[in-house]
Design a protein around this motif. Sequence first.
Motif, PDB file in Angstrom:
ATOM      1  N   TRP A 193       0.897  -1.252   0.069  1.00 55.23           N
ATOM      2  CA  TRP A 193       0.015   0.248  -0.148  1.00 55.23           C
ATOM      3  C   TRP A 193       0.848   1.256   0.074  1.00 55.23           C
ATOM      4  O   TRP A 193       0.517   2.366  -0.212  1.00 55.23           O
ATOM      5  CB  TRP A 193      -0.791   0.099   1.291  1.00 55.23           C
ATOM      6  CG  TRP A 193      -0.250  -0.307   2.538  1.00 55.23           C
ATOM      7  CD1 TRP A 193      -0.375  -1.718   3.093  1.00 55.23           C
ATOM      8  CD2 TRP A 193       0.769   0.223   3.364  1.00 55.23           C
ATOM      9  NE1 TRP A 193       0.652  -1.879   4.127  1.00 55.23           N
ATOM     10  CE2 TRP A 193       1.233  -0.781   4.424  1.00 55.23           C
ATOM     11  CE3 TRP A 193       1.130   1.616   3.051  1.00 55.23           C
ATOM     12  CZ2 TRP A 193       2.151  -0.183   5.415  1.00 55.23           C
ATOM     13  CZ3 TRP A 193       2.110   2.061   4.326  1.00 55.23           C
ATOM     14  CH2 TRP A 193       2.565   1.104   5.161  1.00 55.23           C
ATOM     15  N   LEU A 194       2.208   1.086   0.034  1.00 51.97           N
ATOM     16  CA  LEU A 194       3.091   2.179   0.495  1.00 51.97           C
ATOM     17  C   LEU A 194       2.913   3.269  -0.519  1.00 51.97           C
ATOM     18  O   LEU A 194       2.645   4.455  -0.227  1.00 51.97           O
ATOM     19  CB  LEU A 194       4.620   1.604   0.688  1.00 51.97           C
ATOM     20  CG  LEU A 194       5.438   2.416   1.636  1.00 51.97           C
ATOM     21  CD1 LEU A 194       4.722   2.741   2.796  1.00 51.97           C
ATOM     22  CD2 LEU A 194       6.787   2.167   1.552  1.00 51.97           C
ATOM     23  N   HIS A 195       2.979   2.730  -1.932  1.00 48.61           N
ATOM     24  CA  HIS A 195       2.905   3.591  -3.054  1.00 48.61           C
ATOM     25  C   HIS A 195       1.491   4.486  -3.150  1.00 48.61           C
ATOM     26  O   HIS A 195       1.362   5.536  -3.896  1.00 48.61           O
ATOM     27  CB  HIS A 195       3.344   3.051  -4.239  1.00 48.61           C
ATOM     28  CG  HIS A 195       2.642   2.059  -4.815  1.00 48.61           C
ATOM     29  ND1 HIS A 195       2.965   0.851  -4.270  1.00 48.61           N
ATOM     30  CD2 HIS A 195       1.454   2.023  -5.673  1.00 48.61           C
ATOM     31  CE1 HIS A 195       1.924   0.078  -5.074  1.00 48.61           C
ATOM     32  NE2 HIS A 195       1.101   0.852  -5.655  1.00 48.61           N
ATOM     33  N   LEU A 196       0.658   3.829  -2.894  1.00 53.16           N
ATOM     34  CA  LEU A 196      -0.922   4.449  -2.639  1.00 53.16           C
ATOM     35  C   LEU A 196      -0.986   5.424  -1.657  1.00 53.16           C
ATOM     36  O   LEU A 196      -1.648   6.541  -2.038  1.00 53.16           O
ATOM     37  CB  LEU A 196      -2.084   3.159  -2.336  1.00 53.16           C
ATOM     38  CG  LEU A 196      -1.899   2.277  -3.215  1.00 53.16           C
ATOM     39  CD1 LEU A 196      -3.045   1.038  -3.020  1.00 53.16           C
ATOM     40  CD2 LEU A 196      -2.344   2.734  -4.781  1.00 53.16           C
ATOM     41  N   LEU A 246       5.577   6.442  -6.499  1.00 56.32           N
ATOM     42  CA  LEU A 246       5.212   6.306  -7.901  1.00 56.32           C
ATOM     43  C   LEU A 246       6.034   7.108  -8.657  1.00 56.32           C
ATOM     44  O   LEU A 246       6.847   6.540  -9.699  1.00 56.32           O
ATOM     45  CB  LEU A 246       3.791   6.409  -8.259  1.00 56.32           C
ATOM     46  CG  LEU A 246       2.713   5.391  -7.636  1.00 56.32           C
ATOM     47  CD1 LEU A 246       1.367   5.921  -8.081  1.00 56.32           C
ATOM     48  CD2 LEU A 246       3.192   4.036  -8.412  1.00 56.32           C
ATOM     49  N   ALA A 247       6.315   8.349  -8.473  1.00 60.71           N
ATOM     50  CA  ALA A 247       6.932   9.257  -9.351  1.00 60.71           C
ATOM     51  C   ALA A 247       8.486   9.113  -9.404  1.00 60.71           C
ATOM     52  O   ALA A 247       8.939   9.058 -10.407  1.00 60.71           O
ATOM     53  CB  ALA A 247       7.008  10.806  -8.736  1.00 60.71           C
ATOM     54  N   ASN A 272       9.588  -0.830  -9.647  1.00 59.30           N
ATOM     55  CA  ASN A 272      10.286   0.240 -10.326  1.00 59.30           C
ATOM     56  C   ASN A 272      10.676   0.009 -11.701  1.00 59.30           C
ATOM     57  O   ASN A 272      11.071  -0.957 -12.189  1.00 59.30           O
ATOM     58  CB  ASN A 272      11.735   0.118  -9.432  1.00 59.30           C
ATOM     59  CG  ASN A 272      12.468   1.443  -9.871  1.00 59.30           C
ATOM     60  OD1 ASN A 272      12.377   2.362 -10.015  1.00 59.30           O
ATOM     61  ND2 ASN A 272      13.913   0.942 -10.158  1.00 59.30           N
ATOM     62  N   LYS A 273      10.604   1.342 -12.441  1.00 56.95           N
ATOM     63  CA  LYS A 273      10.933   1.142 -13.889  1.00 56.95           C
ATOM     64  C   LYS A 273      12.007   2.179 -14.191  1.00 56.95           C
ATOM     65  O   LYS A 273      12.288   2.719 -15.372  1.00 56.95           O
ATOM     66  CB  LYS A 273       9.806   1.930 -14.491  1.00 56.95           C
ATOM     67  CG  LYS A 273       8.424   0.880 -14.428  1.00 56.95           C
ATOM     68  CD  LYS A 273       7.254   1.110 -15.472  1.00 56.95           C
ATOM     69  CE  LYS A 273       6.126   0.929 -14.755  1.00 56.95           C
ATOM     70  NZ  LYS A 273       5.464   1.909 -13.991  1.00 56.95           N
ATOM     71  N   ASN A 274      12.519   2.917 -12.971  1.00 61.87           N
ATOM     72  CA  ASN A 274      13.847   3.752 -12.981  1.00 61.87           C
ATOM     73  C   ASN A 274      15.098   3.192 -12.909  1.00 61.87           C
ATOM     74  O   ASN A 274      15.389   2.700 -11.855  1.00 61.87           O
ATOM     75  CB  ASN A 274      13.659   4.798 -12.123  1.00 61.87           C
ATOM     76  CG  ASN A 274      14.491   5.969 -11.898  1.00 61.87           C
ATOM     77  OD1 ASN A 274      15.465   5.772 -12.795  1.00 61.87           O
ATOM     78  ND2 ASN A 274      14.596   6.972 -11.053  1.00 61.87           N
ATOM     79  N   PRO A 275      15.785   3.137 -14.044  1.00 57.13           N
ATOM     80  CA  PRO A 275      17.301   2.673 -14.069  1.00 57.13           C
ATOM     81  C   PRO A 275      17.960   3.080 -13.199  1.00 57.13           C
ATOM     82  O   PRO A 275      18.889   2.668 -12.637  1.00 57.13           O
ATOM     83  CB  PRO A 275      17.642   2.666 -15.374  1.00 57.13           C
ATOM     84  CG  PRO A 275      16.842   3.560 -15.882  1.00 57.13           C
ATOM     85  CD  PRO A 275      15.591   3.812 -15.294  1.00 57.13           C
ATOM     86  N   ASN A 276      17.888   4.400 -12.880  1.00 57.31           N
ATOM     87  CA  ASN A 276      18.682   5.214 -11.927  1.00 57.31           C
ATOM     88  C   ASN A 276      18.140   5.401 -10.333  1.00 57.31           C
ATOM     89  O   ASN A 276      18.678   6.373  -9.605  1.00 57.31           O
ATOM     90  CB  ASN A 276      18.879   6.691 -12.507  1.00 57.31           C
ATOM     91  CG  ASN A 276      19.617   6.632 -13.928  1.00 57.31           C
ATOM     92  OD1 ASN A 276      20.367   5.768 -14.132  1.00 57.31           O
ATOM     93  ND2 ASN A 276      18.976   7.013 -14.804  1.00 57.31           N
ATOM     94  N   LEU A 277      17.230   4.551 -10.084  1.00 50.56           N
ATOM     95  CA  LEU A 277      16.640   4.404  -8.776  1.00 50.56           C
ATOM     96  C   LEU A 277      17.754   3.624  -7.947  1.00 50.56           C
ATOM     97  O   LEU A 277      17.796   2.526  -8.030  1.00 50.56           O
ATOM     98  CB  LEU A 277      15.190   4.063  -8.647  1.00 50.56           C
ATOM     99  CG  LEU A 277      14.819   3.994  -7.068  1.00 50.56           C
ATOM    100  CD1 LEU A 277      14.345   5.406  -6.601  1.00 50.56           C
ATOM    101  CD2 LEU A 277      13.485   3.219  -7.159  1.00 50.56           C
TER     102      LEU A 277
END
Length: 293
Positions: free
Chosen positions: A72-75, A81-82, A111-116
């Motif tokens: 639920w964290l990202h909700l 999410l950003a 995650n879809k961010n390669p730089n995270l």
Amino acid sequence: FLKDETEVWSQNAWDHVPPPEDQAESIAASLARQRQAPVPEAEKIKYNQKPAKHWDNFYKTNADNFFRNRKWLHLEFPELLAVAEPEAGAITLCEIGCGAGNAAFPLLSANKNPNLTIRAYDFSSHAVKVVQNNPMYTSPPVGSIQAAVWDLSSLESLPPGVEAGSVDIVILVFVLSALHPDEWGKAVANIHKMLKPGGLVLFRDYGRYDLTQLRFKSGRLLDDNFYIRGDKTRVYFFEIDVHPNLLHPLAHCPPHPLFAIEQLGIDRRLLVNRKRQLKMYRVWMQGKFRKQE
Ligand SMILES: C[S@@+](CC[C@H](N)C(=O)[O-])C[C@H]1O[C@@H](n2cnc3c(N)ncnc32)[C@H](O)[C@@H]1O
């Protein structure tokens, strides 16, 4: 949402349910029972001496089977999410008191961010081992994760690999409650130091008069709203008025306010055991605090 009280047994859980009418009496009765037989002074010192040892034992027993994934964290915190968007750029997210990774791994798998970069810390070396043994630790789908042992209440240094002013987001989920209120000052100073100016703290923790607080029996009360569980881990129950130890953390800190409060609220949920016709009133605190520029 529960609009009609007669519907209460038709679902397992209801959001934002106000406390029951007889709550004042049940709080008074629970607190009176707990105050009648607090933890004896000599034992209090013992319990507060080596908290990491008790959490280590906890993870030896439970590994990653105790806490549910914090899906639920990202909700609750859309900021998460950003930062996971493919083009979000270089972001450092630090989870402190990460336990078995029940927040970190759901974030990593979405995650879809390669730089995270997710940095996960806990003062229990066993918890850190559990995180490091997760298959996703060595081969995350996108982005990276590093876990290490670090004590949030330590005065000596920031976590390994973390420079002052380098972190975008700090996640604190059910961790400040595990510290003694006298340790919060050091914790807040550490968090403030590691964050970039404008960096964010995402906080969720136990709220005052949660069912689990009222259920504590005799011999568990360490201090006001602070208890020792059967497994010797400690827990504090927060209220909406920010505790003075958090407002004025340390003498050597920059002048108050260190953070701007962007959100601070009480999350109440009524859990229902339909079979046993039990109503369980849960209370959590949730907040977002931004480091002042
Ligand atoms: C209630 S658990 C929550 C774990 C995890 N955040 C979650 O929500 O699943 C509290 C965690 O905080 C860790 N912890 C307690 N005091 C700490 C401290 N001073 N420094 C670092 N971690 C701490 C414990 O080892 C434990 O893993």
